[in-house]
Design an enzyme around this catalytic site. Structure first.
Site, PDB file in Angstrom:
ATOM      1  N   CYS A   2      15.991  22.527  37.836  1.00 41.00           N
ATOM      2  CA  CYS A   2      14.631  23.002  37.558  1.00 41.00           C
ATOM      3  C   CYS A   2      14.350  22.708  36.087  1.00 41.00           C
ATOM      4  O   CYS A   2      15.237  22.357  35.331  1.00 41.00           O
ATOM      5  CB  CYS A   2      14.554  24.499  37.806  1.00 41.00           C
ATOM      6  SG  CYS A   2      15.038  24.924  39.473  1.00 41.00           S
ATOM      7  N   ARG A  27      13.049  16.667  36.872  1.00 44.32           N
ATOM      8  CA  ARG A  27      14.296  17.421  37.077  1.00 44.32           C
ATOM      9  C   ARG A  27      14.267  18.251  38.347  1.00 44.32           C
ATOM     10  O   ARG A  27      15.297  18.737  38.793  1.00 44.32           O
ATOM     11  CB  ARG A  27      14.528  18.355  35.896  1.00 44.32           C
ATOM     12  CG  ARG A  27      14.898  17.684  34.614  1.00 44.32           C
ATOM     13  CD  ARG A  27      15.017  18.710  33.524  1.00 44.32           C
ATOM     14  NE  ARG A  27      16.104  19.600  33.809  1.00 44.32           N
ATOM     15  CZ  ARG A  27      17.295  19.491  33.248  1.00 44.32           C
ATOM     16  NH1 ARG A  27      17.506  18.528  32.397  1.00 44.32           N
ATOM     17  NH2 ARG A  27      18.266  20.302  33.532  1.00 44.32           N
ATOM     18  N   TRP A  74      13.074  23.383  41.850  1.00 50.33           N
ATOM     19  CA  TRP A  74      13.657  22.623  42.973  1.00 50.33           C
ATOM     20  C   TRP A  74      14.343  23.681  43.818  1.00 50.33           C
ATOM     21  O   TRP A  74      15.304  24.291  43.378  1.00 50.33           O
ATOM     22  CB  TRP A  74      14.655  21.593  42.454  1.00 50.33           C
ATOM     23  CG  TRP A  74      15.207  20.693  43.499  1.00 50.33           C
ATOM     24  CD1 TRP A  74      14.541  19.706  44.164  1.00 50.33           C
ATOM     25  CD2 TRP A  74      16.533  20.680  44.033  1.00 50.33           C
ATOM     26  NE1 TRP A  74      15.373  19.078  45.056  1.00 50.33           N
ATOM     27  CE2 TRP A  74      16.603  19.655  44.996  1.00 50.33           C
ATOM     28  CE3 TRP A  74      17.677  21.427  43.780  1.00 50.33           C
ATOM     29  CZ2 TRP A  74      17.754  19.365  45.707  1.00 50.33           C
ATOM     30  CZ3 TRP A  74      18.840  21.132  44.477  1.00 50.33           C
ATOM     31  CH2 TRP A  74      18.853  20.118  45.438  1.00 50.33           C
ATOM     32  N   ASN A 100      16.874  28.912  36.207  1.00 53.21           N
ATOM     33  CA  ASN A 100      17.469  27.738  36.842  1.00 53.21           C
ATOM     34  C   ASN A 100      18.916  28.105  37.133  1.00 53.21           C
ATOM     35  O   ASN A 100      19.622  28.598  36.255  1.00 53.21           O
ATOM     36  CB  ASN A 100      17.400  26.533  35.896  1.00 53.21           C
ATOM     37  CG  ASN A 100      17.995  25.290  36.538  1.00 53.21           C
ATOM     38  OD1 ASN A 100      18.147  25.243  37.765  1.00 53.21           O
ATOM     39  ND2 ASN A 100      18.347  24.303  35.735  1.00 53.21           N
ATOM     40  N   GLY A 101      19.360  27.941  38.392  1.00 57.73           N
ATOM     41  CA  GLY A 101      20.734  28.300  38.747  1.00 57.73           C
ATOM     42  C   GLY A 101      20.732  29.150  40.003  1.00 57.73           C
ATOM     43  O   GLY A 101      19.746  29.207  40.721  1.00 57.73           O
ATOM     44  N   GLU A 481      27.048   1.357  46.036  1.00 49.42           N
ATOM     45  CA  GLU A 481      25.960   1.665  45.094  1.00 49.42           C
ATOM     46  C   GLU A 481      24.653   1.032  45.553  1.00 49.42           C
ATOM     47  O   GLU A 481      23.590   1.651  45.505  1.00 49.42           O
ATOM     48  CB  GLU A 481      26.349   1.194  43.691  1.00 49.42           C
ATOM     49  CG  GLU A 481      25.294   1.364  42.620  1.00 49.42           C
ATOM     50  CD  GLU A 481      24.809   2.808  42.421  1.00 49.42           C
ATOM     51  OE1 GLU A 481      25.454   3.733  42.958  1.00 49.42           O
ATOM     52  OE2 GLU A 481      23.769   2.990  41.766  1.00 49.42           O
ATOM     53  N   LYS A 485      21.259   3.152  46.379  1.00 50.34           N
ATOM     54  CA  LYS A 485      19.957   2.880  45.744  1.00 50.34           C
ATOM     55  C   LYS A 485      18.858   2.771  46.783  1.00 50.34           C
ATOM     56  O   LYS A 485      17.789   3.319  46.664  1.00 50.34           O
ATOM     57  CB  LYS A 485      20.013   1.577  44.934  1.00 50.34           C
ATOM     58  CG  LYS A 485      20.586   1.587  43.572  1.00 50.34           C
ATOM     59  CD  LYS A 485      20.033   2.605  42.625  1.00 50.34           C
ATOM     60  CE  LYS A 485      20.643   3.909  42.611  1.00 50.34           C
ATOM     61  NZ  LYS A 485      21.744   4.500  42.242  1.00 50.34           N
ATOM     62  N   GLU A 488      18.171   6.203  48.830  1.00 54.08           N
ATOM     63  CA  GLU A 488      17.645   7.380  48.121  1.00 54.08           C
ATOM     64  C   GLU A 488      16.209   7.195  47.653  1.00 54.08           C
ATOM     65  O   GLU A 488      15.523   8.175  47.368  1.00 54.08           O
ATOM     66  CB  GLU A 488      18.539   7.760  46.943  1.00 54.08           C
ATOM     67  CG  GLU A 488      18.548   6.819  45.773  1.00 54.08           C
ATOM     68  CD  GLU A 488      19.382   7.374  44.615  1.00 54.08           C
ATOM     69  OE1 GLU A 488      19.361   8.576  44.365  1.00 54.08           O
ATOM     70  OE2 GLU A 488      20.062   6.570  43.959  1.00 54.08           O
ATOM     71  N   HIS A 504      35.871  -3.041  62.082  1.00 53.90           N
ATOM     72  CA  HIS A 504      36.436  -1.846  62.725  1.00 53.90           C
ATOM     73  C   HIS A 504      35.349  -0.824  63.038  1.00 53.90           C
ATOM     74  O   HIS A 504      35.527   0.369  62.823  1.00 53.90           O
ATOM     75  CB  HIS A 504      37.507  -1.236  61.806  1.00 53.90           C
ATOM     76  CG  HIS A 504      38.580  -2.207  61.442  1.00 53.90           C
ATOM     77  ND1 HIS A 504      39.652  -2.477  62.250  1.00 53.90           N
ATOM     78  CD2 HIS A 504      38.687  -3.042  60.380  1.00 53.90           C
ATOM     79  CE1 HIS A 504      40.405  -3.420  61.700  1.00 53.90           C
ATOM     80  NE2 HIS A 504      39.847  -3.775  60.566  1.00 53.90           N
ATOM     81  N   LYS A 603      17.046  14.960  39.536  1.00 58.33           N
ATOM     82  CA  LYS A 603      17.775  14.088  38.612  1.00 58.33           C
ATOM     83  C   LYS A 603      19.126  14.673  38.236  1.00 58.33           C
ATOM     84  O   LYS A 603      20.081  13.946  38.044  1.00 58.33           O
ATOM     85  CB  LYS A 603      16.955  13.868  37.335  1.00 58.33           C
ATOM     86  CG  LYS A 603      17.599  12.879  36.360  1.00 58.33           C
ATOM     87  CD  LYS A 603      17.836  11.520  36.989  1.00 58.33           C
ATOM     88  CE  LYS A 603      18.567  10.574  36.087  1.00 58.33           C
ATOM     89  NZ  LYS A 603      18.991   9.344  36.805  1.00 58.33           N
TER      90      LYS A 603
HETATM   91  C1  AGP Z   1      22.217   8.354  41.880  1.00 58.91           C
HETATM   92  O1  AGP Z   1      21.152   7.419  41.921  1.00 58.91           O
HETATM   93  C2  AGP Z   1      21.764   9.759  42.166  1.00 58.91           C
HETATM   94  N1  AGP Z   1      20.679  10.144  41.371  1.00 58.91           N
HETATM   95  C3  AGP Z   1      22.920  10.741  42.166  1.00 58.91           C
HETATM   96  O2  AGP Z   1      23.873  10.268  43.092  1.00 58.91           O
HETATM   97  C4  AGP Z   1      23.648  10.952  40.808  1.00 58.91           C
HETATM   98  O3  AGP Z   1      24.389   9.801  40.479  1.00 58.91           O
HETATM   99  C5  AGP Z   1      24.616  12.131  40.967  1.00 58.91           C
HETATM  100  O4  AGP Z   1      23.857  13.271  41.242  1.00 58.91           O
HETATM  101  C6  AGP Z   1      25.488  12.373  39.725  1.00 58.91           C
HETATM  102  O5  AGP Z   1      24.670  12.677  38.621  1.00 58.91           O
HETATM  103  P1  AGP Z   1      25.335  12.659  37.138  1.00 58.91           P
HETATM  104  O6  AGP Z   1      25.816  11.263  36.893  1.00 58.91           O
HETATM  105  O7  AGP Z   1      24.238  13.072  36.227  1.00 58.91           O
HETATM  106  O8  AGP Z   1      26.482  13.636  37.165  1.00 58.91           O
END
Ligand code: AGP
Length: 608
Positions: A2, A27, A74, A100-101, A481, A485, A488, A504, A603
């Site tokens: 948040c 965020r 969030w 936040n938390g 990766e 990308k 997500e 497999h 984020k």
């Molecule tokens: C990656 O594109 C995502 N946003 C997510 O997997 C991110 O890498 C993960 O949450 C880890 O975040 P950090 O590197 O800030 O710890």
């Protein structure tokens, strides 16, 4: 995840809160709100959805006052809805709180308050905390907040204001980032410096367990025993422009195109070409300590976990030290084998990911030395690790990590080079690696110059329902990766797999509707990957092949070829990931997805 902003000073707080929340919207965003103290009482305005909705509410019913707090949410407890939006008010309307938390024992606290006649209007743990502050209020807001936090279990970053003790914001943090911004006759609270950078570059980062009373003319930091603490003032050296989009349609595209520069920044002053060495000032490991490391554990989440997999191969290849990679969320609950000669590398762009922070703390508890590879300066992981390598990639605003990933791989290569050259890696091989690292920014630039070709490819495949990404060796993590990308930000299902493993199971999925992306640079396993390409071709799969030079073996086999410059096998993920970032970006844009703020994602995941 948040966002929290607070202001106390002579200006009207509301425009400053809204401006700051907008910079934090990435965020976490499913509702937002502000609370303002204005001499006549406490006014709150809240709205579900984006901050623009909150601005519409304020346009109809304005609020004004020199002290205020704001929040973007969030959801963790209770669905996105106005009633669950922060700030929450106490039953008597005198206290407003943003959080936040997660307060883990909120249900039991809620029962106790209900028994005393408190009523609740939301499903949140935050409203419980707000009423607990009311219940424990005995004359000073900071005392009531401290008493309430002693009863709560879990994590928090909070800001609290009250009509009963006006002129101050009480802030506290445990597990969720929070800082105090220092102004001239005004002060700020924020969960991230970008929210207040337009007004001050001097900040005080709060540590876990810290509280602060912030007034117009000053602030005080203290601990849970009410002992005053002397926290250092840090200077933020980011430019606001770095945070703005800089003319690109999305932060993600800006950050993809920044990579030649960010890779240079990651390597700046750290490559010693003539010795084939790297120079890493902040790792805080002596020559002897570097030599006694007999096990490396790398722990991270998401994209950072993918770079960890590459780091594993780099360190084992160059330094011949056994490495294991652990999902942070798994590591923290396992019973891992850790000794004083274990080096635990913690990779996190944000430096605030709850699982990764907890995993680092667990490794420390078991006696490991910890090394953080972090992008955000002053973040919790960066301040709690034993040593670190800052990525210097600048703020990464797009939720999908791009420039941080390539900088993580380069930082891991620099670390592996250092560990290797302390052992049996030759200076000749070291110089070869160092030179290949220095060549990367220009090579990434070459790839970016051909972005229109990737955009055309995205046009062809934007309606696919599934994708398969296949790679071997250093490029199996690249396949993972690339798939992350795409899924997500475009919401297309995509899987990454070791190319040979496709036989497999996943091969059952191959048909003319399945695009298969092969990462096949001319590395040691190229011929093996070509065999896998033939297997897919035989089942009418549509093949997009990423390779590093003209190759007759691919003629007639692949439907589309993406060319990347040649480099050492170990560095191909840095180059190969860039076209995959672009492919995901362009497909997502063409599908009308919200690229910078994908649904359900945040984020920085600062909850378990
Ligand atoms: C990656 O594109 C995502 N946003 C997510 O997997 C991110 O890498 C993960 O949450 C880890 O975040 P950090 O590197 O800030 O710890």
């Amino acid at each position: 995840m948040c966002g929290i902003v607070g202001y106390v000073g002579s200006r009207n707080s509301v425009p400053l809160l809204i401006e700051g929340l907008k910079r934090l919207e990435y965020r976490g965003y499913d509702s937002a709100g502000v609370a303002v103290l204005n001499g006549h009482g406490l006014e709150t305005r809240r709205a579900e959805g984006k901050i623009a909705k909150l601005e519409q509410v304020l346009a109809v019913t304005p609020a004004e006052g020199g002290l205020g707090i704001g929040h973007t949410r969030w959801a963790t407890h209770g669905p996105p809805a106005e009633r669950n939006a922060h700030p929450h008010l106490s039953n008597d309307g005198t206290i407003a709180l943003v959080h936040n938390g997660i307060i883990e024992n909120y249900a039991e606290l809620k029962q106790g308050l209900k028994a005393q006649g408190y009523v609740f209007h939301s499903d949140t743990d935050t409203e419980v905390l707000t009423n607990l502050v009311q219940e424990l209020y005995g004359g000073r807001l900071e005392d009531a907040v401290l008493a309430a936090l002693e009863r709560g279990e879990g994590t928090y970053g909070i800001a609290v204001v009250s009509t009963r003790d006006p002129g101050k914001i009480v802030a506290a943090r445990k597990g969720s980032p929070l800082l105090v911004g220092l102004g001239d006759g005004e002060h700020f609270i924020a969960s991230d410096a970008s929210a207040i950078l337009a007004h001050t570059r001097e900040v005080v980062y709060l540590n876990d367990g810290d509280l602060a009373v912030v007034r117009k003319d000053g602030y005080r930091v203290f601990d849970m025993k009410a002992t005053t603490l002397d926290r250092p003032v840090a200077k933020i050296d980011w430019e606001l422009a770095q945070i703005e989009r800089g003319g690109y349609d999305h932060f993600m595209l800006k950050e993809i195109f920044e990579q030649p520069q960010t890779l240079e920044n990651t390597m700046r002053g750290r490559v010693v070409l003539e010795d084939g060495m790297s120079k890493l000032g902040g790792i805080n490991l002596s020559h002897d300590e570097l030599l006694t490391i007999d096990q490396v554990i790398i722990t991270a989440c998401g994209t950072s976990w993918h770079s960890a997999l590459i780091g594993e191969m780099l360190i084992e290849d160059l330094a011949r030290i056994p490495v294991e990679v652990e999902y942070a969320s798994e590591f923290r609950y396992r019973n891992p084998i850790v000794t004083p000669n274990t080096l635990c590398i913690v990779i996190s762009q944000s430096g605030e990911t709850a699982d990764t922070l907890a995993a680092m703390r667990e490794a420390k508890r078991r006696g490991a030395k910890t090394l953080g590879l972090v992008n955000v300066v002053g973040s919790t992981i960066a301040r709690e690790d034993d040593g670190g390598i800052y990525l210097h990639a600048g703020p990464e605003i797009g939720v999908a990590s791009t420039k941080a990933f390539t900088s993580q791989v380069v930082a891991l290569a620099l670390l592996a080079l250092k560990l290797g050259r302390k052992r049996q890696l030759s200076s000749v091989r070291g110089r070869e690696i160092a030179q290949a690292l220095l060549d990367l920014p220009a090579q990434v630039k070459q790839i970016l110059d051909r972005a229109p070709e990737i955009e055309a490819l995205a046009e062809r495949y934007k309606d696919a329902q599934n994708f398969l990404y296949l790679g071997r060796g250093y490029n199996f993590p690249t396949a993972l990766e690339g798939a992350l990308k795409l899924k997500e930000i475009s919401y297309i299902h995509a899987e990454g797999y070791p190319a040979a493993e496709m036989k497999h199971g996943p091969i059952a999925l191959i048909d003319e509707n399945m695009p298969v992306v092969f990462i096949a640079p001319h590395d040691a396993v190229f011929d093996k990957v070509v065999s896998n390409i033939q297997e897919v071709k035989a089942r009418r799969g549509r093949i997009i092949c990423l390779t590093s030079r003209e190759e007759h073996m691919l003629e007639g086999l692949v439907d589309h070829e993406i060319r990347i410059p040649p480099t050492l096998d170990m560095l191909t993920p840095v180059l190969a990931s860039v076209p995959l970032q672009l492919l995901a970006y362009y497909i997502a844009v063409k599908r009308g997805a919200n690229v910078d703020q994908p649904r359900n994602l945040a984020k920085s995941v600062t909850v378990e």
